[in-house]
Design a protein around this motif. Sequence first.
Motif, PDB file in Angstrom:
ATOM      1  N   SER A  98     -10.190 -13.364 -10.493  1.00 30.53           N
ATOM      2  CA  SER A  98     -11.510 -12.568  -9.986  1.00 30.53           C
ATOM      3  C   SER A  98     -11.383 -11.268 -10.206  1.00 30.53           C
ATOM      4  O   SER A  98     -10.181 -10.589 -10.195  1.00 30.53           O
ATOM      5  CB  SER A  98     -11.299 -13.189  -8.564  1.00 30.53           C
ATOM      6  N   LYS A  99     -12.395 -10.329 -10.228  1.00 31.91           N
ATOM      7  CA  LYS A  99     -12.410  -9.089 -10.352  1.00 31.91           C
ATOM      8  C   LYS A  99     -12.954  -8.551  -9.216  1.00 31.91           C
ATOM      9  O   LYS A  99     -13.667  -9.113  -8.230  1.00 31.91           O
ATOM     10  CB  LYS A  99     -13.182  -8.806 -11.536  1.00 31.91           C
ATOM     11  N   GLY A 100     -12.963  -7.337  -9.175  1.00 33.06           N
ATOM     12  CA  GLY A 100     -13.188  -6.491  -7.902  1.00 33.06           C
ATOM     13  C   GLY A 100     -13.156  -5.027  -7.954  1.00 33.06           C
ATOM     14  O   GLY A 100     -12.597  -4.396  -9.059  1.00 33.06           O
ATOM     15  N   GLU A 101     -13.632  -4.278  -7.145  1.00 36.45           N
ATOM     16  CA  GLU A 101     -13.629  -2.874  -7.235  1.00 36.45           C
ATOM     17  C   GLU A 101     -12.593  -2.313  -6.067  1.00 36.45           C
ATOM     18  O   GLU A 101     -12.438  -2.712  -4.835  1.00 36.45           O
ATOM     19  CB  GLU A 101     -14.939  -1.965  -6.973  1.00 36.45           C
ATOM     20  N   VAL A 102     -11.731  -1.231  -6.365  1.00 35.62           N
ATOM     21  CA  VAL A 102     -10.764  -0.766  -5.208  1.00 35.62           C
ATOM     22  C   VAL A 102     -11.244   0.474  -4.890  1.00 35.62           C
ATOM     23  O   VAL A 102     -11.538   1.463  -5.724  1.00 35.62           O
ATOM     24  CB  VAL A 102      -9.306  -0.480  -5.920  1.00 35.62           C
ATOM     25  N   ASP A 103     -11.497   0.645  -3.617  1.00 38.09           N
ATOM     26  CA  ASP A 103     -12.254   1.988  -2.907  1.00 38.09           C
ATOM     27  C   ASP A 103     -11.118   3.179  -2.836  1.00 38.09           C
ATOM     28  O   ASP A 103      -9.939   2.909  -3.306  1.00 38.09           O
ATOM     29  CB  ASP A 103     -12.638   1.635  -1.689  1.00 38.09           C
ATOM     30  N   ILE A 104     -11.467   4.156  -2.296  1.00 43.41           N
ATOM     31  CA  ILE A 104     -10.555   5.540  -2.176  1.00 43.41           C
ATOM     32  C   ILE A 104      -9.283   4.929  -1.391  1.00 43.41           C
ATOM     33  O   ILE A 104      -8.204   5.858  -1.614  1.00 43.41           O
ATOM     34  CB  ILE A 104     -11.378   6.644  -1.736  1.00 43.41           C
ATOM     35  N   ARG A 105      -9.512   4.220  -0.441  1.00 43.77           N
ATOM     36  CA  ARG A 105      -8.265   3.791   0.372  1.00 43.77           C
ATOM     37  C   ARG A 105      -7.252   2.891  -0.186  1.00 43.77           C
ATOM     38  O   ARG A 105      -6.382   2.424   0.402  1.00 43.77           O
ATOM     39  CB  ARG A 105      -8.893   3.305   1.533  1.00 43.77           C
ATOM     40  N   GLY A 106      -7.745   2.210  -1.472  1.00 50.25           N
ATOM     41  CA  GLY A 106      -6.973   1.171  -2.031  1.00 50.25           C
ATOM     42  C   GLY A 106      -7.269   0.035  -1.790  1.00 50.25           C
ATOM     43  O   GLY A 106      -6.236  -1.047  -2.008  1.00 50.25           O
ATOM     44  N   CYS A 107      -8.297  -0.174  -1.180  1.00 52.96           N
ATOM     45  CA  CYS A 107      -8.707  -1.515  -0.727  1.00 52.96           C
ATOM     46  C   CYS A 107      -9.844  -2.322  -1.711  1.00 52.96           C
ATOM     47  O   CYS A 107     -10.405  -1.603  -2.277  1.00 52.96           O
ATOM     48  CB  CYS A 107      -9.397  -1.516   0.754  1.00 52.96           C
ATOM     49  N   VAL A 108      -9.777  -3.662  -1.563  1.00 47.10           N
ATOM     50  CA  VAL A 108     -10.411  -4.378  -2.734  1.00 47.10           C
ATOM     51  C   VAL A 108     -11.917  -4.714  -1.950  1.00 47.10           C
ATOM     52  O   VAL A 108     -12.254  -5.099  -0.912  1.00 47.10           O
ATOM     53  CB  VAL A 108      -9.797  -5.487  -3.137  1.00 47.10           C
ATOM     54  N   ARG A 109     -12.877  -4.479  -2.944  1.00 44.45           N
ATOM     55  CA  ARG A 109     -14.179  -5.210  -2.855  1.00 44.45           C
ATOM     56  C   ARG A 109     -14.517  -6.271  -3.994  1.00 44.45           C
ATOM     57  O   ARG A 109     -14.409  -5.809  -5.080  1.00 44.45           O
ATOM     58  CB  ARG A 109     -15.405  -4.234  -2.668  1.00 44.45           C
ATOM     59  N   LEU A 110     -14.648  -7.502  -3.700  1.00 47.95           N
ATOM     60  CA  LEU A 110     -14.891  -8.623  -4.991  1.00 47.95           C
ATOM     61  C   LEU A 110     -16.175  -8.267  -5.616  1.00 47.95           C
ATOM     62  O   LEU A 110     -17.254  -8.045  -4.984  1.00 47.95           O
ATOM     63  CB  LEU A 110     -14.742  -9.962  -4.430  1.00 47.95           C
TER      64      LEU A 110
END
Length: 628
Positions: free
Chosen positions: A112-124
Amino acid sequence: MKFIFDLDGTLTLRETLPEIARAFHMEDKINALTAQAIRGEIPFMEGFIRRVNLLAHLSVADVAAVLERVEVNQPLVEFIAKNAADCVVATGNFEGWIEGLCKKIPCETVASKGEVDIRGCVRLTQILKKEDLVKAYQARGEKVVFIGDGNNDAEAMRLADVSIACGIVHKPAPSVMQVADYAVFDTAALLRLLEQIHQPCAGVSVVISAAGVGSRLGLGQTKSLIRLADKSLIEIQLKQFSAVPDVRIVVGFQAQDLIDVALQSRRDLVFVFNHDYFHTKTGASLYLGARHANEWVVAWDGDLLVHPDDIEQCLSGGANYVCVSQKASEDTVFVKVDAQQRVMAFADDDGDFEWSGPACFHRSQVHFTSGHVYALLEPLLPLPCKVIRARDIDTYEDYKKAVNFVSSWQHGNANIHKYYEQLAKKIHKPIETRNKSPDFSAFDIDFIRRFSGQSKHLLDLGAGTGLLINPLIKEFGRITAVEKYPQFSRFIAREPHVELIDADLNDFDTSERFDLITIFGVMNFFNRDEALKLYRKAIRWLQPGGVLILKHQMGIQEDVLVDGYSEELGEKYYSEYRWIQREIQLVAEAGFVVDEPVDIYPAAFNRWPNTHFYALVCHPNLQSALSS
């Protein structure tokens, strides 16, 4: 060919999301959602989104560091390393979390893919649908083999050309078991199956067809689970196949119950599903079980019992053959054989033998049929046959016979000991050891006189009360008499050239050599293993040119077991009258050549229609002796 491996619980030895939860003290919420998803109580995608949302605030790098420590199934990784171009890992996990973990697995990973925000956390942004991956490879012309365990694997496994439910870490989800072609619960079994799918393998596979309902028996369960002698039928079979590396059980009705019982005996089994078991017969089960099997396939019915001493010849492989037995079952298929002991035809009405079930095929000879296995054999006839002792269970009467059949395996010399121990305590006359049968000693004595001589040394084993050797005292230069019960041997004449030895024949041994060894009226009290051991000792005790003579009751057409209360004797009695051809084979196995059997007594002394007294004159096989 493309092998698609699920990651969690298939290639890893622990599920990954619970590992994350444990590391960050979120077990209760994550474990509850994971369990619900595995059981199929909530759709995988919903469950996965909810779990990821619970973990979304965690640093991707921190999560990846946790998962990098998760142990992988190293033997499976080694298979992937050897076939890296043919393998791919498919996981719904976010690719950033598993990056370090998947570096241990040397093949492509799709996740599965996602984006990592500036805090280093993931959003699928994209959740992998494994079934889409299967379709994509099939569109390229690839044959797809999918190995998985969870509810999210079910649709991909349904679409795959071959699907394997993996139960190494935990039980596969019910939805997976409902669509899988195979199920394995041990790494060795999975590796073996993968190698067989990847390329044909030499050797022998045993395929047990145990998918049926067993409705004719009327016990309300698959016949493999019925109990005989405190064991289920499948447990008895698996014990007999302990030396066979590749054993496959085709399951259908009560599949999970049968799998659970079988795994208690052996973990490295391959279970094969016949999902259409209600509308197909054993031929279809054999076809499914033989797919991807070794070069030679031994077909075995789930309701079949074979005597332990005959198992080895059933499993030899390497050529086509059919195993048959004496007619015993109520509702059976018969075979007709020619003079060369070849099976010429199968029949419903009558024949020379009963088809007992085991048959050896080359894997290429097994094709789909919704009928019975013998439909696959008929185009191959004529085929060599092997006569074995066997019972199958189709009716309740067959079941009762099978119970007695299995009970008889446990008996032997020890069983008759109780009878003779009691007789020894109360015996008053030598003739009482005849067990109320006529005294035929005169015929025995006349026969032995043909082999006597003043220069010869006679060894009489199981000498009893001396009914044979007392009249022959002056016929031999030396006599050694071995008898287990001193109360019997006290009737043997005491002479300087007669040596009496009180010993159990199972334990007796000597460094002396003899010109003649006699064993009269004894061997029916020894089981096969005990008899073979004694015959092998006897060949060692003979002088060059020496002779062994056996005489006892033997089965005319099959083994005959007497085990129970005897009206004639008024006592419980045990005796095992092996089929004469089987006894001759046993003696030959020990290294002897047997003359033509001698019909030693008048017809009136053979009182039973299924047994007969024979004398066997046995000579050491010189070729065998030279080779040893």
